[in-house]
Motif scaffolding. Sequence first.
Motif, PDB file in Angstrom:
ATOM      1  N   LEU A  53      -2.370 -25.310 -16.778  1.00  0.00           N
ATOM      2  CA  LEU A  53      -2.987 -24.267 -15.950  1.00  0.00           C
ATOM      3  C   LEU A  53      -1.930 -23.478 -15.183  1.00  0.00           C
ATOM      4  CD1 LEU A  53      -6.219 -25.869 -14.439  1.00  0.00           C
ATOM      5  CD2 LEU A  53      -6.062 -23.768 -15.786  1.00  0.00           C
ATOM      6  N   LEU A  54      -0.907 -24.160 -14.706  1.00  0.00           N
ATOM      7  CA  LEU A  54       0.134 -23.470 -13.937  1.00  0.00           C
ATOM      8  C   LEU A  54       0.925 -22.515 -14.811  1.00  0.00           C
ATOM      9  CD1 LEU A  54       1.281 -26.395 -11.656  1.00  0.00           C
ATOM     10  CD2 LEU A  54       0.133 -24.298 -10.958  1.00  0.00           C
ATOM     11  N   GLN A  55       1.059 -22.823 -16.085  1.00  0.00           N
ATOM     12  CA  GLN A  55       1.692 -21.859 -16.995  1.00  0.00           C
ATOM     13  C   GLN A  55       0.865 -20.582 -17.073  1.00  0.00           C
ATOM     14  OE1 GLN A  55       2.735 -23.591 -20.843  1.00  0.00           O
ATOM     15  NE2 GLN A  55       3.001 -25.594 -19.893  1.00  0.00           N
ATOM     16  N   GLU A  56      -0.461 -20.746 -17.099  1.00  0.00           N
ATOM     17  CA  GLU A  56      -1.343 -19.573 -17.123  1.00  0.00           C
ATOM     18  C   GLU A  56      -1.261 -18.806 -15.803  1.00  0.00           C
ATOM     19  OE1 GLU A  56      -3.068 -18.657 -19.902  1.00  0.00           O
ATOM     20  OE2 GLU A  56      -1.822 -20.255 -20.744  1.00  0.00           O
ATOM     21  N   PHE A  57      -1.205 -19.531 -14.692  1.00  0.00           N
ATOM     22  CA  PHE A  57      -1.032 -18.895 -13.383  1.00  0.00           C
ATOM     23  C   PHE A  57       0.234 -18.043 -13.384  1.00  0.00           C
ATOM     24  CE2 PHE A  57      -4.109 -21.731 -11.323  1.00  0.00           C
ATOM     25  CZ  PHE A  57      -4.595 -20.925 -10.308  1.00  0.00           C
TER      26      PHE A  57
ATOM     27  N   THR B  94       2.594 -10.700 -14.947  1.00  0.00           N
ATOM     28  CA  THR B  94       1.966  -9.430 -15.333  1.00  0.00           C
ATOM     29  C   THR B  94       1.653  -8.585 -14.107  1.00  0.00           C
ATOM     30  OG1 THR B  94       0.975 -10.516 -17.252  1.00  0.00           O
ATOM     31  CG2 THR B  94       0.066  -8.389 -16.607  1.00  0.00           C
ATOM     32  N   LEU B  95       1.167  -9.241 -13.074  1.00  0.00           N
ATOM     33  CA  LEU B  95       0.872  -8.537 -11.830  1.00  0.00           C
ATOM     34  C   LEU B  95       2.120  -7.859 -11.278  1.00  0.00           C
ATOM     35  CD1 LEU B  95      -1.508  -8.105  -9.818  1.00  0.00           C
ATOM     36  CD2 LEU B  95      -0.623 -10.061  -8.544  1.00  0.00           C
ATOM     37  N   GLY B  96       3.235  -8.569 -11.323  1.00  0.00           N
ATOM     38  CA  GLY B  96       4.485  -7.985 -10.830  1.00  0.00           C
ATOM     39  C   GLY B  96       4.973  -6.838 -11.695  1.00  0.00           C
ATOM     40  N   SER B  97       4.816  -6.975 -13.016  1.00  0.00           N
ATOM     41  CA  SER B  97       5.306  -5.921 -13.919  1.00  0.00           C
ATOM     42  C   SER B  97       4.485  -4.637 -13.805  1.00  0.00           C
ATOM     43  CB  SER B  97       5.281  -6.427 -15.367  1.00  0.00           C
ATOM     44  OG  SER B  97       3.942  -6.655 -15.792  1.00  0.00           O
ATOM     45  N   LYS B  98       3.231  -4.741 -13.410  1.00  0.00           N
ATOM     46  CA  LYS B  98       2.374  -3.555 -13.269  1.00  0.00           C
ATOM     47  C   LYS B  98       2.479  -2.933 -11.878  1.00  0.00           C
ATOM     48  CE  LYS B  98      -1.247  -4.580 -16.661  1.00  0.00           C
ATOM     49  NZ  LYS B  98      -2.711  -4.731 -16.861  1.00  0.00           N
ATOM     50  N   SER B  99       3.144  -3.593 -10.977  1.00  0.00           N
ATOM     51  CA  SER B  99       3.171  -3.121  -9.599  1.00  0.00           C
ATOM     52  C   SER B  99       3.991  -1.835  -9.450  1.00  0.00           C
ATOM     53  CB  SER B  99       3.741  -4.211  -8.683  1.00  0.00           C
ATOM     54  OG  SER B  99       3.849  -3.747  -7.365  1.00  0.00           O
ATOM     55  N   VAL B 100       3.433  -0.900  -8.698  1.00  0.00           N
ATOM     56  CA  VAL B 100       4.151   0.338  -8.363  1.00  0.00           C
ATOM     57  C   VAL B 100       4.147   0.537  -6.850  1.00  0.00           C
ATOM     58  CG1 VAL B 100       3.700   1.487 -10.559  1.00  0.00           C
ATOM     59  CG2 VAL B 100       2.025   1.653  -8.698  1.00  0.00           C
ATOM     60  N   ASP B 101       3.787  -0.514  -6.142  1.00  0.00           N
ATOM     61  CA  ASP B 101       3.674  -0.428  -4.697  1.00  0.00           C
ATOM     62  C   ASP B 101       4.367  -1.637  -4.076  1.00  0.00           C
ATOM     63  OD1 ASP B 101       1.914   0.960  -2.360  1.00  0.00           O
ATOM     64  OD2 ASP B 101       1.977  -1.200  -2.058  1.00  0.00           O
ATOM     65  N   ARG B 102       5.033  -1.420  -2.966  1.00  0.00           N
ATOM     66  CA  ARG B 102       5.771  -2.488  -2.299  1.00  0.00           C
ATOM     67  C   ARG B 102       4.861  -3.654  -1.921  1.00  0.00           C
ATOM     68  NH1 ARG B 102       6.194  -3.555   2.903  1.00  0.00           N
ATOM     69  NH2 ARG B 102       5.220  -1.557   3.419  1.00  0.00           N
ATOM     70  N   ARG B 103       3.658  -3.365  -1.507  1.00  0.00           N
ATOM     71  CA  ARG B 103       2.734  -4.419  -1.073  1.00  0.00           C
ATOM     72  C   ARG B 103       2.327  -5.331  -2.235  1.00  0.00           C
ATOM     73  NH1 ARG B 103      -1.591  -0.486   1.429  1.00  0.00           N
ATOM     74  NH2 ARG B 103      -0.823   0.663  -0.391  1.00  0.00           N
TER      75      ARG B 103
ATOM     76  N   VAL C 128      -5.003  -4.035 -12.479  1.00  0.00           N
ATOM     77  CA  VAL C 128      -4.744  -5.480 -12.531  1.00  0.00           C
ATOM     78  C   VAL C 128      -6.025  -6.281 -12.297  1.00  0.00           C
ATOM     79  CG1 VAL C 128      -2.323  -5.289 -11.828  1.00  0.00           C
ATOM     80  CG2 VAL C 128      -4.108  -5.478 -10.080  1.00  0.00           C
ATOM     81  N   GLU C 129      -7.172  -5.642 -12.416  1.00  0.00           N
ATOM     82  CA  GLU C 129      -8.432  -6.349 -12.190  1.00  0.00           C
ATOM     83  C   GLU C 129      -8.589  -7.527 -13.143  1.00  0.00           C
ATOM     84  OE1 GLU C 129     -10.812  -6.151  -9.931  1.00  0.00           O
ATOM     85  OE2 GLU C 129      -9.651  -4.647  -8.845  1.00  0.00           O
ATOM     86  N   GLU C 130      -8.181  -7.336 -14.391  1.00  0.00           N
ATOM     87  CA  GLU C 130      -8.308  -8.414 -15.369  1.00  0.00           C
ATOM     88  C   GLU C 130      -7.446  -9.609 -14.977  1.00  0.00           C
ATOM     89  OE1 GLU C 130      -7.813  -9.152 -20.183  1.00  0.00           O
ATOM     90  OE2 GLU C 130      -7.688  -7.122 -19.345  1.00  0.00           O
ATOM     91  N   GLU C 131      -6.217  -9.332 -14.531  1.00  0.00           N
ATOM     92  CA  GLU C 131      -5.325 -10.414 -14.114  1.00  0.00           C
ATOM     93  C   GLU C 131      -5.871 -11.137 -12.892  1.00  0.00           C
ATOM     94  OE1 GLU C 131      -4.298  -7.414 -14.974  1.00  0.00           O
ATOM     95  OE2 GLU C 131      -3.181  -7.914 -16.801  1.00  0.00           O
ATOM     96  N   LEU C 132      -6.429 -10.378 -11.951  1.00  0.00           N
ATOM     97  CA  LEU C 132      -7.005 -10.985 -10.747  1.00  0.00           C
ATOM     98  C   LEU C 132      -8.219 -11.841 -11.097  1.00  0.00           C
ATOM     99  CD1 LEU C 132      -6.757  -7.974  -8.267  1.00  0.00           C
ATOM    100  CD2 LEU C 132      -5.236  -9.957  -8.426  1.00  0.00           C
ATOM    101  N   ASP C 133      -9.036 -11.363 -12.047  1.00  0.00           N
ATOM    102  CA  ASP C 133     -10.198 -12.145 -12.471  1.00  0.00           C
ATOM    103  C   ASP C 133      -9.758 -13.466 -13.108  1.00  0.00           C
ATOM    104  OD1 ASP C 133     -11.942 -10.237 -11.561  1.00  0.00           O
ATOM    105  OD2 ASP C 133     -12.231  -9.282 -13.520  1.00  0.00           O
TER     106      ASP C 133
END
Length: 285
Positions: free
Chosen positions: A243-247, A253-262, A212-217
Amino acid sequence: MTRSMTAYAAAERQTAWGTLGCELRAVNHRFLELGTRLPDELRALEPALRERVSARVSRGKLDLTMRLRTVAQHALGVDEAALERLSALVQSLQSRFPGLTTEVTGLLQLPGVLQGPQVDAEALQAEALALLDEVLAQFLEARRREGDKLAAVIAERVDGIKQVVAHVRAMMPAIREGQRAKLEARVADLEQPLDPGRLEQELVLWLQKLDVEEELDRLDSHIEEIGRVMAADGPVGRRLDFLLQEFNREANTLGSKSVDRRSSQAAVELKVLIDQVREQVQNLE
């Protein structure tokens, strides 16, 4: 500069024809919508009033009201000629309808019977424009003060978003290492051993899907952009809304890639903060 769309301002001034009052109020609206309520003496001035307001306000549903209250010394007069004609008409009708009754108050309400003070239309319009400028200055100042409060709330929420992004970035190495260890443990339990090269290749591909580095960037970039927009002159609401739509897209995307509870909890927290910012942005011009 941030300005709220909600505001109210009012003022009065004495003129040679009475007290002229002006009120301007606004609520949220996607575009600029201006409604006017004017006395008959100022009907012709409506286009100029609209132009003056729209030159300084870009968004909001606005109501502009002007009133002219005649002073006591300007007593109303009666048009004797008009009254005489009405009298003759009443007498003619009474000869045909003997039971007909006529109320004086009703006659006085007919157009042209009562005469008010003669109004210098051009001078009154100049007074009205000057009064509108005064009210507009108060109105814009009220919008600015409320906008400053909204900007402070938005900045607080954006700072929260920044902290969440930094937290996710810091935890990602540990998450990736944990997922690698889990996969290796499962492979070790298999009865049929796998080729080490193939295993490493599959592991790399799987971890890339979780990256998710790209999303974080992009989130960091959007945070910087919000700061630039908030500091810019002129209306900022629409730009911030985009901008908020982009946020929100990056948070999803961050949520869909998550495999960890944190990281899943972080994605939810991001969405909550983004929604809180959106609520405030809806109030900005």
